[in-house]
Write an enzyme that holds these catalytic residues in place. Structure first.
Site, PDB file in Angstrom:
ATOM      1  N   ASP A 188       2.902  -1.607  19.499  1.00 45.06           N
ATOM      2  CA  ASP A 188       4.206  -1.791  18.919  1.00 45.06           C
ATOM      3  C   ASP A 188       5.056  -1.179  19.966  1.00 45.06           C
ATOM      4  O   ASP A 188       4.677  -0.748  21.281  1.00 45.06           O
ATOM      5  CB  ASP A 188       4.196  -0.956  17.823  1.00 45.06           C
ATOM      6  CG  ASP A 188       3.402   0.187  18.017  1.00 45.06           C
ATOM      7  OD1 ASP A 188       3.273   0.855  18.993  1.00 45.06           O
ATOM      8  OD2 ASP A 188       2.909   0.709  16.669  1.00 45.06           O
ATOM      9  N   ASN A 238       1.365   8.858   6.632  1.00 44.64           N
ATOM     10  CA  ASN A 238       1.690   8.188   5.225  1.00 44.64           C
ATOM     11  C   ASN A 238       0.563   6.910   5.284  1.00 44.64           C
ATOM     12  O   ASN A 238       0.702   6.215   4.433  1.00 44.64           O
ATOM     13  CB  ASN A 238       2.973   7.740   5.135  1.00 44.64           C
ATOM     14  CG  ASN A 238       3.447   6.913   6.286  1.00 44.64           C
ATOM     15  OD1 ASN A 238       2.663   6.526   7.253  1.00 44.64           O
ATOM     16  ND2 ASN A 238       4.685   6.509   6.247  1.00 44.64           N
ATOM     17  N   HIS A 249       0.098   4.651   7.649  1.00 45.88           N
ATOM     18  CA  HIS A 249       0.428   3.503   8.444  1.00 45.88           C
ATOM     19  C   HIS A 249      -0.510   3.321   9.616  1.00 45.88           C
ATOM     20  O   HIS A 249      -0.938   4.141  10.258  1.00 45.88           O
ATOM     21  CB  HIS A 249       1.957   3.581   8.722  1.00 45.88           C
ATOM     22  CG  HIS A 249       2.316   4.500   9.790  1.00 45.88           C
ATOM     23  ND1 HIS A 249       3.303   5.301  10.026  1.00 45.88           N
ATOM     24  CD2 HIS A 249       2.031   4.440  11.289  1.00 45.88           C
ATOM     25  CE1 HIS A 249       3.435   6.005  11.134  1.00 45.88           C
ATOM     26  NE2 HIS A 249       2.580   5.553  11.876  1.00 45.88           N
ATOM     27  N   GLU A 276       4.346   0.160   7.847  1.00 39.06           N
ATOM     28  CA  GLU A 276       4.457   1.236   6.797  1.00 39.06           C
ATOM     29  C   GLU A 276       4.030   0.884   5.405  1.00 39.06           C
ATOM     30  O   GLU A 276       3.728  -0.130   5.268  1.00 39.06           O
ATOM     31  CB  GLU A 276       6.049   1.596   6.865  1.00 39.06           C
ATOM     32  CG  GLU A 276       6.717   2.054   8.050  1.00 39.06           C
ATOM     33  CD  GLU A 276       6.357   3.371   8.459  1.00 39.06           C
ATOM     34  OE1 GLU A 276       5.380   4.108   7.662  1.00 39.06           O
ATOM     35  OE2 GLU A 276       7.209   4.000   9.229  1.00 39.06           O
TER      36      GLU A 276
END
Length: 252
Positions: free
Chosen positions: A67, A137, A139, A144
């Site tokens: 990314d 979280n 990811h 996400e």
């Protein structure tokens, strides 16, 4: 899925650095999926030491980063282009630049860039090893919660929790990019072997959800249960209580 607590970030990073080194040594045309962030700093430090010590030929090794932030140039100190140069490619400057693949976060048309990067991944075929971290979280990459499991390279709106977690790398939270370009979950699962690293108490809840929760888009990392060859390496702080500690010298 193999899950091991190696005690410390340094020990786990050294073990995985050795795994990457062995892959490059025995498969000179290997394809590696690479990750960035604070989790990976010791990994690259240890890998660079191994490479420099042995002067391994990496001219035919191909790398593919997960990314990049949208809106940051490659020269921006917080871009992942800059990170990879600083942590690996300038420290061991023998990788062939034409074989280094990182999404362009500063492209004029980001959707077109996502499509182009996805084409590169498809044309190059399976990565031999994909390195992953995990967000607080759940990811992986910048996929996400709520990301479709069949997603390919795409533009992501970062959640408030991700922006806050990454704000420590910027002067203030307002400077953190609000979007990223990321391999999709389907891209990640195309790798032959997946190695996930997680360190620190803040990652323990995400690891617990990954190990114990049913597969759900609410915790993207749970999709890793669908892959036949996943290894997770933890330190004491990130490790759930039911995972035994093991020393590196006890491993095969």
């Amino acid at each position: 899925m193999k899950v091991l607590n190696l005690g410390s970030k340094k020990q786990a990073s050294f073990y995985v650095a050795c795994e990457l080194y062995k892959e490059m040594a025995f498969n000179q045309h290997c394809k590696l999926g690479l990750a960035t962030g604070g989790t990976m700093t010791d990994l690259y430090e240890q890998l660079v030491k191994l490479l420099n010590k042995n002067q391994l030929n990496v001219d035919n090794v191909s790398t593919f980063n997960l990314d990049e932030y949208v809106g940051l140039t490659a020269s921006h100190p917080q871009s992942y282009h800059y990170y990879m140069d600083d942590m690996l490619f300038k420290q061991y400057p023998y990788f062939n630049r034409k074989n280094i693949h990182i999404p362009n976060g500063d492209a004029y048309d980001m959707n077109a860039e996502a499509s182009t990067y996805n084409d590169v991944l498809e044309q190059q075929g399976q990565r031999d090893i994909q390195i992953l971290g995990i967000g607080e979280n759940g990811h992986i990459g910048f996929n996400e919660p709520g990301t479709p499991f069949d997603s390919v390279t795409h533009i992501v709106d970062l959640t408030e929790s991700t922006i806050k977690a990454n704000s420590r790398y910027f002067e203030n939270e307002d400077d953190v990019p609000k979007q990223a370009i990321s391999m999709g979950l389907a891209n990640i699962l195309q790798a032959k072997r997946i190695i996930l690293l997680a360190f620190g108490e803040k990652k323990r809840a995400a690891i617990t959800h990954l190990l114990n929760q049913e597969i759900s888009v609410d915790v993207p990392a749970t999709l890793l249960h669908k892959h036949p060859n996943v290894e997770i390496y933890l330190d004491d702080e990130a490790c759930p209580k039911n995972v035994a500690k093991i020393h590196v010298d006890e491993m095969d």
